[in-house]
Design a protein around this motif. Structure first.
Motif, PDB file in Angstrom:
ATOM      1  N   SER A 128      60.788  44.245  61.698  1.00 37.36           N
ATOM      2  CA  SER A 128      62.215  44.179  62.033  1.00 37.36           C
ATOM      3  C   SER A 128      63.035  43.528  60.924  1.00 37.36           C
TER       4      SER A 128
ATOM      5  N   GLN B 199      63.901  40.449  60.801  1.00 33.51           N
ATOM      6  CA  GLN B 199      64.691  39.329  61.305  1.00 33.51           C
ATOM      7  C   GLN B 199      64.053  38.006  60.899  1.00 33.51           C
ATOM      8  N   SER B 200      64.892  37.019  60.679  1.00 36.81           N
ATOM      9  CA  SER B 200      64.394  35.698  60.313  1.00 36.81           C
ATOM     10  C   SER B 200      65.294  34.642  60.921  1.00 36.81           C
TER      11      SER B 200
ATOM     12  N   TYR C  40      59.759  34.617  60.087  1.00 39.28           N
ATOM     13  CA  TYR C  40      60.117  35.965  59.638  1.00 39.28           C
ATOM     14  C   TYR C  40      59.326  36.972  60.466  1.00 39.28           C
TER      15      TYR C  40
END
Length: 318
Positions: free
Chosen positions: A24, A26-27, A20
């Motif tokens: 941001s 995002q993952s 993760y």
């Protein structure tokens, strides 16, 4: 525009790496194997990484941490207790691999923990050998405690195991000796440490292997790492007793054995111990205080590279 720094949390399991990025959001997930680590590094290369945070998971985290460090990324391996308490404090009560990765990234951004520098191959070999010796010594003690309560064939079985354990411990002592003597810095540190009354080769090697920070950080920091620094427990007008907390149990156990001898043979520690006991301190508390003082002496010796010199009585008041 410059990319914002990303704080990366990686939850490591036997099969997968859950990743993760914060802020941001995002993952992604990668396999916990060589191909997955290559994929992980390729994904991270498109970001400006501030730090990567992982939990200590019994060694599962070391391979990916080493791969990331080899790529020049700053990593920090934290105690799982820290991460869980941080999760609860930030309202994250649910627990999944993805949530854990997000918590680690949040922890990194908020707390900015100290960077972990992984041991070299030689350092890892010494650490593993010393750790294995400690495990066998614990097994040997347990088996000897069983001897008196057993009879016949089972007692002979324990006797055979005791004999094997003692032989294997001697073999590990030889391996530890070879490893420590093969490294110039370790050889020098070993000579310095063993010059101190109460610090034999086993204790000195444990300190070198399990406490590589010795001589490289402040007295306060080294005491906290080992877990011999007394911590306050105060609230309002309440003044609780100072207690030690956390730290490296294997180092603390070795230091305890050294302090038992040191308080009899180092005048300043002997006087310090006697004064604390005469003031009503419990003997175990007094000995822990002596462990703290002894550790500070050892830290200074390694930092300055100076041989053992008996501290003056003035040091007692430090």
């Amino acid at each position: 525009m410059d990319q914002p720094l990303q704080w990366v949390g990686i939850d490591v399991s036997k099969a997968t790496l859950d990743v993760y990025l914060r802020p941001s959001g995002q993952s992604f997930q990668a396999k916990n194997q060589a191909s997955g680590m290559i994929e992980l590094i390729e994904q991270l290369q498109s970001f400006k990484i501030g730090q990567v945070i992982l939990e200590a998971t019994g060694g599962l985290e070391l391979e990916v941490a080493q791969a990331l460090q080899d790529q020049g990324l700053a990593i920090s391996i934290i105690n799982p207790r820290q991460a869980r308490k941080f999760a609860k404090a930030s309202g994250k009560l649910a627990k999944t691999d993805r949530i854990d990765a997000a918590v680690l990234a949040h922890f990194g951004q908020a707390m900015q923990p100290a960077v972990t520098v992984l041991a070299s191959a030689n350092e890892q070999a010494l650490q593993e050998t010393v750790t294995r010796r400690c495990q066998l010594v614990e097994m040997l003690t347990a088996e000897k405690n069983r001897q008196s309560s057993l009879r016949g064939r089972m007692r002979q079985d324990v006797n055979d195991h005791v004999e094997w354990l003692e032989k294997r411990i001697r073999e590990l002592d030889d391996e530890i000796e070879q490893l420590s003597q093969a490294h110039d810095q370790w050889r020098s540190q070993l000579a310095l440490l063993t010059s101190v009354p109460g610090i034999g080769k086993v204790i000195a090697t444990t300190l070198i292997a399990a406490l590589p920070e010795l001589g490289k950080v402040s007295d306060k920091r080294i005491s906290t790492l080992v877990g011999v620094a007394p911590l306050n427990r105060d609230s309002g007008k309440y003044r609780g007793s100072r207690t030690i907390w956390d730290g490296r149990a294997n180092v603390r156990a070795a230091l305890y054995m050294g302090a038992l001898v040191a308080v009899r043979h180092i005048p300043v520690l002997k006087a310090f111990y006697s004064r604390l006991v005469s003031q009503g301190k419990a003997k175990k508390v007094a000995l822990t205080a002596c462990m703290h003082k002894l550790l500070r002496i050892l830290n200074t010796m390694i930092r300055d590279g100076k041989p053992w010199q008996p501290p003056t009585l003035a040091t007692e008041e430090d």
